[in-house]
Write an enzyme that holds these catalytic residues in place. Structure first.
Site: not given
Lengths: 120, 120
Positions: A14, A38, A96
């Site tokens: 990612y 997000d 995250d």
């Protein structure tokens, strides 16, 4: 449940794909019906097409990601990472958390960053 | 929804109280019916009595916590932090996510660390 190694590699991919400007590679980490929030508290985005558009826009804004600490796994289906987003004129500190399905795809991403986590 | 400042202060208090050996101060950050899952994937612990016992045991084991990066907030009811747990003979890298209620108490804590996040 995917292996620890698989989940951590997905989070590293990612970061690397984001910095390489490859939104398709990022969206390829997600399941078709994945959901991203997000930041946490904003309306979520559902589905791979919307998710790829989200990353295409973020990459077009010039953002680059740097890990703040090693990626964490869990004893379940989640992995997490703390990183810094450098955008021209702005820096955002985020954490995250990704939840995976049995096929090893991300089904949910929650990005923790607030208004106070932005430096200009 | 609690303020960013309140949530971040609670996470800093969590670190400081842990390192001071004050399990009661940590459990005081939680709502009566809070749930902790530490690590994610293990059976959760519910209720303040069980939560305080969990921290009493962790502190008795000699663990000390150090933040790896600044505490993150969100645009919602969550805050998160990446930190290192140093226990005699062992180091664990974790990311905790706390969810708050309207009264500013933690209702849920998810601790992300896996078998690969332990160094001996």
């Amino acid at each position: 449940m995917p292996s620890q190694e698989h989940m951590k590699q997905a989070l590293q991919t990612y970061i690397d794909a984001f910095n390489a400007g490859d939104a398709a590679a990022i969206s390829g980490l997600y399941a078709d019906d994945a959901v991203i929030e997000d930041p946490v508290g904003n309306p979520p985005i559902s589905g791979r097409a919307g998710i790829e558009e989200f990353y295409t826009n973020a990459i077009a804004g010039g953002a680059k990601l740097t890990l703040d600490a090693p990626i964490r796994g869990s004893h379940g289906d989640r992995a997490a990472m703390a990183f810094t987003v450098d955008i021209p004129g702005m820096r955002i500190r985020a954490i995250d958390v990704m939840t995976f399905n049995a096929d090893g795809k991300i089904v949910r991403m929650d990005a923790h960053w607030g208004p106070d986590d932005i430096e200009t």
